[in-house]
Write an enzyme that holds these catalytic residues in place. Structure first.
Site: not given
Length: 638
Positions: A19, A22, A127, A130, A144, A147, A296, A299
């Site tokens: 995405h 990246h 987690c 992670c 976390c 997440h 942020k 996905k």
């Protein structure tokens, strides 16, 4: 001789498709790679995919695929994406490759033999997103931070790396090398974390829970923790421990990451290197997030932006330019399609595109499409500081790029583009062209403008390589020559006189930002009268009339009625008007006019017109409409 340059991206985790995040990181690496090549360095650029761990197994199960088939599919998507974004890494590594697996096992065995890996039972907060244990102080409201889920408490027997042994060494190294982690905010963040006692790192997972990973060389019942595996790609791709690439490039390693993986790269990785007897990297360069709707891009949040979709709509170089220009490296930045379009119209279409078209058009009009021959005594007098400004732009650009200041480096280039636009206004080539006695001055002015464009074409190369090549072609430069080398850009006078210049093209067509409205039916009372059809006040209100100041005017070639005007209507625009029989271009400069600002753009004799002038006409006479007093450009007509 300059040192080599080695730039790495993170190897991207293949639990999701690529995405915008990246694309940004890899574009930054590509821009840095190209820039250091401009300096004449030997460069190496590494990217790849991280393919082991719990999340890969989960993602494969969702797709009803085996882990191997799944990672092959997603890794191929990453590999295919980069050339489509004009990104060409020197190597692409996968953590499932044998060359990588062999290095991971070699390093693990080396650290184990040195006594820095031990076996123990551990209970902690884990987690699964992670794939790591968290301490209480790392959690935010018990969750976390990435997440936003509470980790699970698990108890497990595992192998641990004595990371705590290297805490004092790492603090000392960071303090003695202030730019080891940059920007400074992230250096301070790592030091703040290191103020608390550093725990040892769990570096294995039992095969009873996870089999998709690299088997520990000293215990067949365990696989390697994904971070202890993935980080070693930076040396395995170079042929550690005795490959030629490793010897050449590792002493100059620059890592590039997003801030969410600061801890593994800023703490785990340097301590791993120290324990393995491998010299640490030169710099860790950390960038912020692209935020969409104030959060942020993620996905899981459903706000992922597909890079190819944007590239296909707006053009690749415009997309790359926006990424580099709108994010201050190290800080978060907000993404919006509106900001992208605004940046294209203002910086690319108006500033660079119009300058390029104007200068090439004048070279064709006045010198039959060739680089003019200039009087060596006269040319320096007519630079009006242009050479000095070009050299300053190169110096500023180089200094900012070396420190990953991509947006400020581009700002330095656009400052020079603005100086070139003012140079056109100051020198007034159209006036010089009226008098044969000014022919030598005109040649010098056009030559200097072409030289300025040559410098610009080189400076934009790392960010917009295709546009740089198009400019190079239309400046008559040899396509096989590395025109972007900084050493060449500094040598003013690189365009040979007489070089043929292909006709200019629109580098960046302006994007129409007006909302498309459905045509409204005429009111029931409408009827034909002596004038025109009656319209409602609402219909008239859709016409955007504004005051504009004429900045520049010149005849349109091969069109005896048309004049091309550059106007300031709150933004810089080009308008083509059929008034050449009534007005001399020189008499229009500085004049205020009334324009229709929201007229659909149209091409007239190959020139894109972005509005319409209002004039009164009767018979053969015509008069432009003007305000009766000076008004600020862009003032609306009520």
């Amino acid at each position: 001789m300059l040192d080599p340059f080695y730039i790495t991206t993170p190897i991207y985790y293949v639990n999701a498709r690529p995405h915008l995040g990246h694309a940004y990181t890899t574009t930054v690496a590509d821009v840095a790679f190209r820039f250091h090549g401009m300096q004449g360095r030997q460069c190496f650029f590494l990217t790849g995919t991280d393919e082991h761990g719990d999340k890969i197994v989960e993602a494969a199960e969702r797709e009803k695929m085996s882990p191997r088939s799944y990672v092959d599919m997603i890794s191929a998507e990453f590999r295919r994406l980069w050339p489509e974004l004009n990104i060409h890494p020197s190597d692409f590594i996968r953590t499932t490759e044998q060359r990588h697996i062999a290095v991971v096992q070699q390093v693990l065995q080396k650290i184990y033999d040195a006594g820095d890996i031990y076996f123990s039972e551990y209970e902690g907060l884990y987690c699964f997103g992670c794939e790591r244990f968290y301490t209480e102080r790392e959690l935010v409201d018990g969750k976390c931070p990435d997440h936003e889920k509470a980790p699970e408490r698990i108890r497990e027997a595992n192998y641990f790396f004595k990371m705590s042994r290297y805490q004092d060494w790492l603090i000392d190294h960071i303090e003695k090398h202030p730019d080891f982690i940059r920007p400074e905010r992230y250096r301070n963040e790592v030091l703040a974390f290191l103020r608390e006692p550093l725990e040892d790192l769990c570096i294995s997972r039992p095969k009873t829970r996870l089999r998709w990973g690299i088997t520990l060389p000293f215990d067949e019942e365990y696989v390697t923790y994904v971070w202890f595996d993935a980080l070693l790609n930076y040396v395995s791709a170079l042929g550690y421990p005795d490959g030629e690439r490793y010897t050449t490039f590792w002493p100059h390693a620059q890592h590039l990451i997003a801030k969410d993986i600061l801890k593994p790269h800023g703490i785990y990785w340097p301590t791993m290197l120290r324990a393995a007897g491998i010299p640490v990297y030169q710099h860790l360069n950390v960038h912020g997030y692209w935020n969409v709707d104030q959060s942020k891009m993620s996905k899981s949040l459903g706000n992922v932006i597909e890079p190819l979709e944007l590239k296909n709509i707006y053009g690749l170089d415009a997309f790359r330019f926006f990424l580099m220009r709108d994010m201050t490296f190290g800080l978060d930045s907000s993404f919006s399609e509106e900001a992208l379009v605004e940046r294209i119209n203002a910086d690319l279409a108006n500033d660079l595109g119009n300058l390029f078209s104007r200068v090439l058009a004048m070279a064709h009009r006045y010198f039959k499409g060739r680089v003019p021959e200039v009087d060596p005594d006269l040319e320096p007098k007519l630079r009006f500081g242009l050479k000095d400004e070009a050299l300053q732009a190169i110096d500023d650009f180089e200094r900012q790029m070396e420190g990953f200041g991509f947006n400020t480096a581009l700002a330095a280039v656009w400052k020079f583009i603005g100086q070139m636009n003012r140079y056109v206004d100051y020198s007034m080539p159209w006036e010089l062209a009226k008098n044969e006695a000014s022919a030598r001055q005109l040649a010098a002015v056009i030559y200097n403008l072409l030289e300025g464009l040559r410098v610009v074409s080189g400076l934009i190369y790392p960010v917009m390589p295709d546009t740089a090549a198009r400019m190079q072609q239309h400046l008559g430069l040899d396509a096989g020559e590395p025109f972007y080398l900084l050493e060449r850009l500094r040598a003013w006078g690189g365009l040979p006189a007489g070089t043929p210049l292909p006709k200019a093209v629109a580098l960046f067509p302006r994007i129409d930002t007006r909302k498309k409205e459905k045509p409204q039916p005429p009111p029931e009372s409408a009827g034909l009268r002596d004038l025109k059809e009656e319209i409602s006040i609402e219909t008239f209100g859709r016409v955007d009339l504004r005051v504009a100041t004429v900045l520049h005017a010149e005849p349109v070639p091969r069109a005896d009625r048309l004049i091309r005007l550059e106007v300031d209507c709150g933004e810089r625009r080009t308008i083509v008007a059929g008034i050449a029989k009534h007005y001399d271009p020189a008499d229009l400069v500085g004049r205020q006019v009334i324009i229709v600002a929201n007229l659909k753009p149209a091409k007239l004799m190959g020139v894109l017109s972005q509005g319409m002038l209002l004039a009164a006409s009767r018979g053969k006479s015509l008069a432009l409409l003007t305000p009766d007093r000076e008004m600020k450009p862009g003032t609306p007509i009520r």
